[in-house]
Design a protein around this motif. Structure first.
Motif, PDB file in Angstrom:
ATOM      1  N   CYS A 111       0.829  -1.196   0.000  1.00  0.00           N
ATOM      2  CA  CYS A 111       0.000   0.000   0.000  1.00  0.00           C
ATOM      3  C   CYS A 111       0.869   1.253   0.000  1.00  0.00           C
ATOM      4  O   CYS A 111       1.208   1.773   1.050  1.00  0.00           O
ATOM      5  N   PRO A 112       1.234   1.734  -1.191  1.00  0.00           N
ATOM      6  CA  PRO A 112       1.988   2.989  -1.223  1.00  0.00           C
ATOM      7  C   PRO A 112       1.088   4.147  -0.809  1.00  0.00           C
ATOM      8  O   PRO A 112      -0.120   4.115  -1.043  1.00  0.00           O
ATOM      9  N   VAL A 113       1.680   5.143  -0.185  1.00  0.00           N
ATOM     10  CA  VAL A 113       0.921   6.319   0.227  1.00  0.00           C
ATOM     11  C   VAL A 113       1.624   7.582  -0.259  1.00  0.00           C
ATOM     12  O   VAL A 113       2.825   7.594  -0.504  1.00  0.00           O
ATOM     13  N   SER A 114       0.828   8.617  -0.381  1.00  0.00           N
ATOM     14  CA  SER A 114       1.336   9.943  -0.696  1.00  0.00           C
ATOM     15  C   SER A 114       1.207  10.790   0.558  1.00  0.00           C
ATOM     16  O   SER A 114       0.171  10.773   1.222  1.00  0.00           O
ATOM     17  N   ILE A 115       2.257  11.513   0.875  1.00  0.00           N
ATOM     18  CA  ILE A 115       2.223  12.448   1.997  1.00  0.00           C
ATOM     19  C   ILE A 115       2.409  13.833   1.397  1.00  0.00           C
ATOM     20  O   ILE A 115       3.397  14.104   0.721  1.00  0.00           O
ATOM     21  N   THR A 116       1.425  14.682   1.627  1.00  0.00           N
ATOM     22  CA  THR A 116       1.475  16.047   1.115  1.00  0.00           C
ATOM     23  C   THR A 116       1.573  16.996   2.293  1.00  0.00           C
ATOM     24  O   THR A 116       0.878  16.824   3.294  1.00  0.00           O
ATOM     25  N   PHE A 117       2.443  17.974   2.180  1.00  0.00           N
ATOM     26  CA  PHE A 117       2.546  18.978   3.232  1.00  0.00           C
ATOM     27  C   PHE A 117       2.573  20.362   2.591  1.00  0.00           C
ATOM     28  O   PHE A 117       3.047  20.538   1.477  1.00  0.00           O
ATOM     29  N   LYS A 118       2.020  21.319   3.314  1.00  0.00           N
ATOM     30  CA  LYS A 118       1.859  22.665   2.750  1.00  0.00           C
ATOM     31  C   LYS A 118       3.128  23.494   2.833  1.00  0.00           C
ATOM     32  O   LYS A 118       3.377  24.336   1.983  1.00  0.00           O
ATOM     33  N   ASP A 122      11.935  -0.122   3.521  1.00  0.00           N
ATOM     34  CA  ASP A 122      10.881   0.808   3.144  1.00  0.00           C
ATOM     35  C   ASP A 122      11.417   1.766   2.071  1.00  0.00           C
ATOM     36  O   ASP A 122      12.599   2.059   2.026  1.00  0.00           O
ATOM     37  N   VAL A 123      10.539   2.255   1.214  1.00  0.00           N
ATOM     38  CA  VAL A 123      10.947   3.055   0.077  1.00  0.00           C
ATOM     39  C   VAL A 123      10.358   4.461   0.190  1.00  0.00           C
ATOM     40  O   VAL A 123       9.172   4.620   0.458  1.00  0.00           O
ATOM     41  N   ILE A 124      11.213   5.458  -0.030  1.00  0.00           N
ATOM     42  CA  ILE A 124      10.806   6.861   0.036  1.00  0.00           C
ATOM     43  C   ILE A 124      11.189   7.522  -1.287  1.00  0.00           C
ATOM     44  O   ILE A 124      12.300   7.317  -1.783  1.00  0.00           O
ATOM     45  N   ALA A 125      10.272   8.309  -1.844  1.00  0.00           N
ATOM     46  CA  ALA A 125      10.575   9.064  -3.063  1.00  0.00           C
ATOM     47  C   ALA A 125       9.990  10.458  -2.945  1.00  0.00           C
ATOM     48  O   ALA A 125       8.836  10.624  -2.556  1.00  0.00           O
ATOM     49  N   ILE A 126      10.787  11.444  -3.277  1.00  0.00           N
ATOM     50  CA  ILE A 126      10.336  12.825  -3.282  1.00  0.00           C
ATOM     51  C   ILE A 126       9.811  13.130  -4.679  1.00  0.00           C
ATOM     52  O   ILE A 126      10.556  13.037  -5.662  1.00  0.00           O
ATOM     53  N   LYS A 127       8.545  13.482  -4.774  1.00  0.00           N
ATOM     54  CA  LYS A 127       7.976  13.806  -6.087  1.00  0.00           C
ATOM     55  C   LYS A 127       8.239  15.271  -6.437  1.00  0.00           C
ATOM     56  O   LYS A 127       8.667  15.587  -7.535  1.00  0.00           O
ATOM     57  N   ASP A 128       7.963  16.159  -5.505  1.00  0.00           N
ATOM     58  CA  ASP A 128       8.234  17.582  -5.709  1.00  0.00           C
ATOM     59  C   ASP A 128       8.397  18.224  -4.332  1.00  0.00           C
ATOM     60  O   ASP A 128       8.596  17.518  -3.352  1.00  0.00           O
ATOM     61  N   ASP A 129       8.297  19.525  -4.255  1.00  0.00           N
ATOM     62  CA  ASP A 129       8.564  20.217  -2.989  1.00  0.00           C
ATOM     63  C   ASP A 129       7.526  19.960  -1.904  1.00  0.00           C
ATOM     64  O   ASP A 129       7.754  20.287  -0.743  1.00  0.00           O
ATOM     65  N   SER A 130       6.379  19.394  -2.259  1.00  0.00           N
ATOM     66  CA  SER A 130       5.360  19.188  -1.237  1.00  0.00           C
ATOM     67  C   SER A 130       4.745  17.793  -1.243  1.00  0.00           C
ATOM     68  O   SER A 130       3.788  17.542  -0.528  1.00  0.00           O
ATOM     69  N   ASP A 131       5.291  16.883  -2.031  1.00  0.00           N
ATOM     70  CA  ASP A 131       4.756  15.517  -2.096  1.00  0.00           C
ATOM     71  C   ASP A 131       5.862  14.493  -1.928  1.00  0.00           C
ATOM     72  O   ASP A 131       6.909  14.587  -2.567  1.00  0.00           O
ATOM     73  N   VAL A 132       5.582  13.515  -1.077  1.00  0.00           N
ATOM     74  CA  VAL A 132       6.502  12.404  -0.830  1.00  0.00           C
ATOM     75  C   VAL A 132       5.713  11.120  -0.990  1.00  0.00           C
ATOM     76  O   VAL A 132       4.582  11.013  -0.506  1.00  0.00           O
ATOM     77  N   PHE A 133       6.280  10.140  -1.689  1.00  0.00           N
ATOM     78  CA  PHE A 133       5.688   8.812  -1.768  1.00  0.00           C
ATOM     79  C   PHE A 133       6.440   7.896  -0.812  1.00  0.00           C
ATOM     80  O   PHE A 133       7.667   7.960  -0.726  1.00  0.00           O
ATOM     81  N   VAL A 134       5.689   7.056  -0.116  1.00  0.00           N
ATOM     82  CA  VAL A 134       6.285   6.092   0.806  1.00  0.00           C
ATOM     83  C   VAL A 134       5.634   4.743   0.560  1.00  0.00           C
ATOM     84  O   VAL A 134       4.419   4.643   0.380  1.00  0.00           O
ATOM     85  N   MET A 135       6.463   3.699   0.559  1.00  0.00           N
ATOM     86  CA  MET A 135       5.949   2.340   0.424  1.00  0.00           C
ATOM     87  C   MET A 135       6.530   1.508   1.558  1.00  0.00           C
ATOM     88  O   MET A 135       7.751   1.400   1.697  1.00  0.00           O
ATOM     89  N   LEU A 136       5.635   0.972   2.373  1.00  0.00           N
ATOM     90  CA  LEU A 136       6.022   0.109   3.482  1.00  0.00           C
ATOM     91  C   LEU A 136       5.531  -1.298   3.148  1.00  0.00           C
ATOM     92  O   LEU A 136       4.372  -1.629   3.376  1.00  0.00           O
ATOM     93  N   PRO A 137       6.398  -2.133   2.585  1.00  0.00           N
ATOM     94  CA  PRO A 137       5.979  -3.474   2.178  1.00  0.00           C
ATOM     95  C   PRO A 137       5.395  -4.278   3.340  1.00  0.00           C
ATOM     96  O   PRO A 137       5.811  -4.125   4.491  1.00  0.00           O
TER      97      PRO A 137
END
Length: 104
Positions: A23-30, A50-65
């Protein structure tokens, strides 16, 4: 994002074989100024696989297998609360939601 997507595809295939959730999730912060410090906090708080990817300045993808969304949400809430307790910006807003990944 492309590398994260590739890892997701591999984990999804493994999940289909093993029956364990993915279940990958997106974390958005203002507050875009938090990106680097939040990434460091995530890296220090999560497991080695666990996998972390920065999409842009306010979005991070995280995958916790091997965790379902309810468990991932609990972990992300804990990590975010820990981050906010250790930062001067206690009023930052974070939104955690499951994502459906598609290749661009």
């Amino acid at each position: 994002y492309d590398i994260f997507y590739s890892i997701y595809v591999l984990e999804k295939r493994r999940s289909e074989r093993s029956g364990k959730p993915i279940c990958p999730v997106s974390i958005t912060f203002k507050d875009k100024n938090l990106k680097d410090s939040f990434k460091k906090s995530l890296t220090n708080s999560l497991r080695k696989g666990d996998v972390i990817a920065i999409k842009d300045d306010s979005d991070v993808f995280v995958m916790l297998p091997d965790l379902e969304f309810k468990q991932v949400k609990y972990v992300m809430d804990r990590v975010i609360n820990q981050f906010l307790n250790n930062t001067d910006n206690k009023e930052s807003e974070f939104v955690v939601k499951p994502v459906c990944l598609v290749q661009d």
